[in-house]
Design an enzyme around this catalytic site. Structure first.
Site, PDB file in Angstrom:
ATOM      1  N   HIS A 163      -7.940   1.449  -4.831  1.00 57.24           N
ATOM      2  CA  HIS A 163      -8.976   1.229  -3.820  1.00 57.24           C
ATOM      3  C   HIS A 163      -9.697   2.556  -3.596  1.00 57.24           C
ATOM      4  CE1 HIS A 163      -9.701   0.088   0.730  1.00 57.24           C
ATOM      5  NE2 HIS A 163     -10.826   0.289   0.072  1.00 57.24           N
TER       6      HIS A 163
ATOM      7  N   PHE B  38      -6.946   5.007   7.390  1.00 57.73           N
ATOM      8  CA  PHE B  38      -5.575   5.239   7.843  1.00 57.73           C
ATOM      9  C   PHE B  38      -4.740   3.972   7.759  1.00 57.73           C
ATOM     10  CE2 PHE B  38      -8.548   7.943  10.054  1.00 57.73           C
ATOM     11  CZ  PHE B  38      -8.019   9.201   9.827  1.00 57.73           C
ATOM     12  N   SER B  39      -3.462   4.164   7.485  1.00 57.35           N
ATOM     13  CA  SER B  39      -2.506   3.067   7.615  1.00 57.35           C
ATOM     14  C   SER B  39      -2.114   2.960   9.077  1.00 57.35           C
ATOM     15  CB  SER B  39      -1.230   3.378   6.829  1.00 57.35           C
ATOM     16  OG  SER B  39      -1.529   3.402   5.476  1.00 57.35           O
ATOM     17  N   GLY B  40      -1.538   1.835   9.432  1.00 61.95           N
ATOM     18  CA  GLY B  40      -0.949   1.709  10.767  1.00 61.95           C
ATOM     19  C   GLY B  40      -1.926   1.305  11.856  1.00 61.95           C
TER      20      GLY B  40
ATOM     21  N   MET C 135     -11.900  -5.648   4.179  1.00 60.47           N
ATOM     22  CA  MET C 135     -11.152  -4.727   5.041  1.00 60.47           C
ATOM     23  C   MET C 135     -10.988  -5.359   6.415  1.00 60.47           C
ATOM     24  SD  MET C 135     -10.337  -2.133   3.225  1.00 60.47           S
ATOM     25  CE  MET C 135      -9.490  -1.273   4.563  1.00 60.47           C
TER      26      MET C 135
ATOM     27  N   ASP D  41      -4.428   3.878  -2.509  1.00 61.41           N
ATOM     28  CA  ASP D  41      -5.602   4.216  -1.695  1.00 61.41           C
ATOM     29  C   ASP D  41      -6.098   5.630  -1.981  1.00 61.41           C
ATOM     30  OD1 ASP D  41      -6.063   1.889   0.027  1.00 61.41           O
ATOM     31  OD2 ASP D  41      -4.044   2.303   0.797  1.00 61.41           O
TER      32      ASP D  41
ATOM     33  N   GLY E 288       0.775  -2.128   4.213  1.00 58.05           N
ATOM     34  CA  GLY E 288       1.238  -0.741   4.226  1.00 58.05           C
ATOM     35  C   GLY E 288       2.373  -0.565   5.210  1.00 58.05           C
ATOM     36  N   SER E 289       2.020  -0.226   6.463  1.00 57.12           N
ATOM     37  CA  SER E 289       3.063   0.038   7.462  1.00 57.12           C
ATOM     38  C   SER E 289       3.937  -1.191   7.715  1.00 57.12           C
ATOM     39  CB  SER E 289       2.428   0.534   8.762  1.00 57.12           C
ATOM     40  OG  SER E 289       1.390  -0.323   9.162  1.00 57.12           O
TER      41      SER E 289
ATOM     42  N   SER F 207       0.884  -1.175   0.000  1.00 55.45           N
ATOM     43  CA  SER F 207       0.000   0.000   0.000  1.00 55.45           C
ATOM     44  C   SER F 207       0.916   1.218   0.000  1.00 55.45           C
ATOM     45  CB  SER F 207      -0.872  -0.048   1.256  1.00 55.45           C
ATOM     46  OG  SER F 207      -1.592   1.137   1.378  1.00 55.45           O
TER      47      SER F 207
ATOM     48  N   MET G 218      -8.824   8.456  -0.986  1.00 53.18           N
ATOM     49  CA  MET G 218      -9.765   8.846   0.081  1.00 53.18           C
ATOM     50  C   MET G 218     -10.211  10.281  -0.146  1.00 53.18           C
ATOM     51  SD  MET G 218      -7.755   7.311   3.369  1.00 53.18           S
ATOM     52  CE  MET G 218      -6.827   5.768   3.281  1.00 53.18           C
TER      53      MET G 218
ATOM     54  N   ASP H  25      -6.978  -6.315   3.416  1.00 52.94           N
ATOM     55  CA  ASP H  25      -6.329  -5.011   3.544  1.00 52.94           C
ATOM     56  C   ASP H  25      -6.521  -4.452   4.956  1.00 52.94           C
ATOM     57  OD1 ASP H  25      -5.317  -2.471   3.120  1.00 52.94           O
ATOM     58  OD2 ASP H  25      -6.927  -1.808   1.784  1.00 52.94           O
ATOM     59  N   GLY H  26      -5.387  -4.224   5.633  1.00 55.43           N
ATOM     60  CA  GLY H  26      -5.433  -3.532   6.919  1.00 55.43           C
ATOM     61  C   GLY H  26      -4.787  -4.320   8.043  1.00 55.43           C
ATOM     62  N   GLY H  27      -3.684  -3.781   8.561  1.00 55.65           N
ATOM     63  CA  GLY H  27      -3.047  -4.377   9.739  1.00 55.65           C
ATOM     64  C   GLY H  27      -2.339  -5.693   9.486  1.00 55.65           C
TER      65      GLY H  27
ATOM     66  N   MET I   2     -12.044   4.860  -1.863  1.00 52.84           N
ATOM     67  CA  MET I   2     -12.824   5.109  -0.638  1.00 52.84           C
ATOM     68  C   MET I   2     -13.420   6.496  -0.780  1.00 52.84           C
ATOM     69  SD  MET I   2      -9.980   3.496   1.912  1.00 52.84           S
ATOM     70  CE  MET I   2      -8.698   3.657   0.682  1.00 52.84           C
TER      71      MET I   2
ATOM     72  N   HIS J 105      -0.822  -1.233  -4.460  1.00 52.96           N
ATOM     73  CA  HIS J 105      -2.143  -0.857  -3.942  1.00 52.96           C
ATOM     74  C   HIS J 105      -2.160   0.655  -3.723  1.00 52.96           C
ATOM     75  CE1 HIS J 105      -5.903  -1.772  -1.743  1.00 52.96           C
ATOM     76  NE2 HIS J 105      -5.529  -0.836  -0.871  1.00 52.96           N
TER      77      HIS J 105
HETATM   78  C1  DX5 Z   1      -6.800   1.795   4.885  1.00 51.22           C
HETATM   79  C2  DX5 Z   1      -6.179   1.493   3.533  1.00 51.22           C
HETATM   80  C3  DX5 Z   1      -5.107   0.467   3.616  1.00 51.22           C
HETATM   81  C4  DX5 Z   1      -3.945   0.871   4.479  1.00 51.22           C
HETATM   82  C5  DX5 Z   1      -3.076  -0.314   4.770  1.00 51.22           C
HETATM   83  O1  DX5 Z   1      -7.861   2.653   4.705  1.00 51.22           O
HETATM   84  O2  DX5 Z   1      -7.172   1.013   2.652  1.00 51.22           O
HETATM   85  O3  DX5 Z   1      -4.692   0.081   2.316  1.00 51.22           O
HETATM   86  O4  DX5 Z   1      -3.188   1.892   3.907  1.00 51.22           O
HETATM   87  O5  DX5 Z   1      -2.087   0.054   5.693  1.00 51.22           O
HETATM   88  P1  DX5 Z   1      -1.654  -0.916   6.883  1.00 51.22           P
HETATM   89  O6  DX5 Z   1      -1.123  -2.157   6.261  1.00 51.22           O
HETATM   90  O7  DX5 Z   1      -0.624  -0.112   7.614  1.00 51.22           O
HETATM   91  O8  DX5 Z   1      -2.884  -1.187   7.719  1.00 51.22           O
HETATM   92 ZN    ZN Z   2      -6.580   0.027   0.746  1.00 46.08          ZN
END
Ligand code: DX5
Ligand code: ZN
Length: 223
Positions: A66, A143-145, A137, A35, A197-198, A8, A37, A175-177, A68, A33
């Site tokens: 993606h 948010f990432s992280g 999700m 994102d 992502g993170s 991401s 927003m 996707d996420g965490g 959003m 990926h």
């Molecule tokens: C969250 C995004 C994810 C996010 C993933 O809204 O859709 O793609 O950036 O980041 P991590 O892996 O840090 O959760």
């Molecule tokens: Zn995403």
């Protein structure tokens, strides 16, 4: 089925975004990926089609976009024109999901439907017939992280059952965490595409971290 790793990229250092992307590609990233927003559908704002078009000129792997955002139909053509190969929209804010996924496919991209953590898995049952991928999700988008919501594992298992019954060709993305500690588990539970992502970009050596995650995915499949 080969499992794909999708960094991401907006979780990276934006000052060095080109270098960061190249490091993930050297480490074996399969797709990127991206994102998007809008500050309405989710409480954060990121980027539009312009940055995507610059990335497109430099990389050949698919760009998984993606969305959003509210009113995604209005923006889908611009993202695909900019070079998005995969485009996903949320089931929660698309009224005519058949129309939207068909639009994405007609414009030549793979069409994905996304589920928020609070949305029952069954909500995408109908869309599975005509989606190329479904994105689960495992955090609330924005948010990432954030931390992986543990309940997502059971949801992944339920989604896999539904997918296997309705459309085995439809990929499951998560996707996420996702980090080193849980990547193998989500792959074993049925994820075909793993967004990180993170878990990649907080590492000092992005290339080595990408390679490590690829190896973890590979060994999870081999078990
Ligand atoms: C969250 C995004 C994810 C996010 C993933 O809204 O859709 O793609 O950036 O980041 P991590 O892996 O840090 O959760
Ligand atoms: Zn995403």
């Amino acid at each position: 089925m080969r499992k794909l790793l999708a960094p991401s990229i907006l979780a990276g250092d934006w000052w060095n975004i080109g270098e960061q992307i190249e490091a993930t590609l050297r480490g074996g990233a399969d797709i990127l990926h991206y994102d998007v927003m809008d500050g309405h559908f989710v409480p954060n704002i990121t980027v539009g089609p312009e940055l995507l078009s610059h990335i497109r000129k430099r990389v050949s792997v698919p760009i998984d976009t993606h969305l959003m955002i509210e009113n995604p139909d209005t923006y889908i053509p611009r993202f695909i024109e900019a070079g998005a190969n995969w485009v996903s929209v949320h089931i929660e804010n698309v009224v005519h999901i058949h129309r939207t996924l068909t639009l994405i496919r007609e414009l030549g991209a793979k069409a994905g439907v996304v589920l928020n953590p609070g949305t029952p898995v069954g909500a995408v049952e109908e869309a599975l017939y005509y989606a190329d991928y479904v994105l689960l999700m495992s955090v609330n988008p924005g948010f990432s992280g954030q931390s992986f919501i543990e309940r997502s594992l059971d949801r992944l298992t339920a989604l896999k059952e539904l997918r296997d019954r309705i459309n085995p060709n439809c990929l499951i993305e998560i996707d996420g965490g996702i980090k080193e500690n849980n990547v193998a588990e989500v792959v074993r539970a049925g994820a075909d595409v793993v967004v990180v992502g993170s878990g990649i970009f907080s590492a000092q050596d992005v290339e080595a971290q990408t390679r490590k995650l690829k190896e973890l995915i590979f060994s999870a499949v081999a078990v």
